[in-house]
Design a protein around this motif. Structure first.
Motif, PDB file in Angstrom:
ATOM      1  N   ALA A  49       0.829  -1.207   0.000  1.00 61.07           N
ATOM      2  CA  ALA A  49       0.000   0.000   0.000  1.00 61.07           C
ATOM      3  C   ALA A  49       0.866   1.260   0.000  1.00 61.07           C
ATOM      4  CB  ALA A  49      -0.928   0.000   1.211  1.00 61.07           C
ATOM      5  N   ARG A  50       1.934   1.239   0.786  1.00 65.90           N
ATOM      6  CA  ARG A  50       2.828   2.404   0.856  1.00 65.90           C
ATOM      7  C   ARG A  50       3.510   2.631  -0.486  1.00 65.90           C
ATOM      8  NH1 ARG A  50       7.983   2.597   1.510  1.00 65.90           N
ATOM      9  NH2 ARG A  50       8.249   0.535   2.452  1.00 65.90           N
ATOM     10  N   ALA A  53       1.207   4.034  -3.028  1.00 63.38           N
ATOM     11  CA  ALA A  53       1.000   5.465  -2.793  1.00 63.38           C
ATOM     12  C   ALA A  53       2.248   6.281  -3.133  1.00 63.38           C
ATOM     13  CB  ALA A  53       0.596   5.705  -1.337  1.00 63.38           C
ATOM     14  N   ALA A  90      -3.860   3.767   7.339  1.00 63.04           N
ATOM     15  CA  ALA A  90      -4.770   3.664   6.195  1.00 63.04           C
ATOM     16  C   ALA A  90      -5.215   5.049   5.739  1.00 63.04           C
ATOM     17  CB  ALA A  90      -5.980   2.800   6.561  1.00 63.04           C
ATOM     18  N   ASP A  91      -5.589   5.913   6.672  1.00 65.15           N
ATOM     19  CA  ASP A  91      -5.999   7.278   6.315  1.00 65.15           C
ATOM     20  C   ASP A  91      -4.882   8.015   5.585  1.00 65.15           C
ATOM     21  OD1 ASP A  91      -8.557   7.035   7.364  1.00 65.15           O
ATOM     22  OD2 ASP A  91      -8.071   8.063   9.246  1.00 65.15           O
ATOM     23  N   LEU A  93      -2.638   6.810   3.805  1.00 69.93           N
ATOM     24  CA  LEU A  93      -2.443   6.201   2.489  1.00 69.93           C
ATOM     25  C   LEU A  93      -3.647   6.418   1.577  1.00 69.93           C
ATOM     26  CD1 LEU A  93      -0.848   2.875   3.730  1.00 69.93           C
ATOM     27  CD2 LEU A  93       0.312   4.627   2.359  1.00 69.93           C
ATOM     28  N   GLY A  94      -4.678   7.087   2.100  1.00 66.96           N
ATOM     29  CA  GLY A  94      -5.895   7.292   1.314  1.00 66.96           C
ATOM     30  C   GLY A  94      -6.663   5.996   1.135  1.00 66.96           C
ATOM     31  N   MET A  95      -6.583   5.122   2.120  1.00 66.03           N
ATOM     32  CA  MET A  95      -7.223   3.810   2.046  1.00 66.03           C
ATOM     33  C   MET A  95      -8.093   3.599   3.268  1.00 66.03           C
ATOM     34  SD  MET A  95      -4.181   1.419   0.641  1.00 66.03           S
ATOM     35  CE  MET A  95      -3.552   1.639  -1.010  1.00 66.03           C
ATOM     36  N   GLN A  96      -8.830   2.494   3.251  1.00 66.32           N
ATOM     37  CA  GLN A  96      -9.618   2.110   4.409  1.00 66.32           C
ATOM     38  C   GLN A  96      -9.310   0.659   4.760  1.00 66.32           C
ATOM     39  OE1 GLN A  96     -13.786   2.409   3.547  1.00 66.32           O
ATOM     40  NE2 GLN A  96     -13.725   0.891   1.926  1.00 66.32           N
ATOM     41  N   ASP A 106      -9.025 -11.179  -3.601  1.00 71.50           N
ATOM     42  CA  ASP A 106      -8.631  -9.783  -3.398  1.00 71.50           C
ATOM     43  C   ASP A 106      -7.397  -9.649  -2.518  1.00 71.50           C
ATOM     44  OD1 ASP A 106     -10.730  -8.877  -4.947  1.00 71.50           O
ATOM     45  OD2 ASP A 106     -12.084  -8.695  -3.241  1.00 71.50           O
TER      46      ASP A 106
END
Length: 110
Positions: A49-50, A53, A90-91, A93-96, A106
């Motif tokens: 995720a990082r 981003a 998560a926030d 990274l703009g994720m949830q 997934d």
């Protein structure tokens, strides 16, 4: 002082274990493997995720308010982040955060 691998150190002691102790050790080892593999998977998810981003650990630390050393530990599967820490990451990274079944495709995107 030289060190020796754990397996080499413990081998002489294991020869003295009775069958109950061996079974207990085997069950405990399986539980530890399960826990550490889940922590490692969480860490690898954070790394992915990082990187998606386009952030470095220090940049994520600044955005999230989570110490860079803590991010590093989580990514290496050594950390035990709180719910609040995961939400902050998560926030940033703009994720949830989402819970998925273990066998969900997934979890392993192409």
């Amino acid at each position: 002082m030289p060190t020796q691998p754990y397996e080499e150190f413990v081998a002489p002691f294991r020869t003295q274990w009775n069958s109950d102790v061996k079974e207990f050790s085997k069950a405990l080892g399986a539980q530890l493997d399960s826990e550490t593999s889940a922590q490692y998977a969480l860490g690898q998810g954070l790394v992915a995720a990082r990187e998606l981003a386009g952030l470095t650990q220090p940049q994520l630390a600044q955005r999230s308010g989570v110490q860079q050393a803590d991010i590093s530990r989580i990514e290496r599967g050594l950390g035990n982040p709180t719910r609040d820490t995961l939400i902050r990451l998560a926030d940033a990274l703009g994720m949830q955060l989402v819970l998925l079944p273990k066998d969900s495709p997934d979890l392993h995107p192409a």
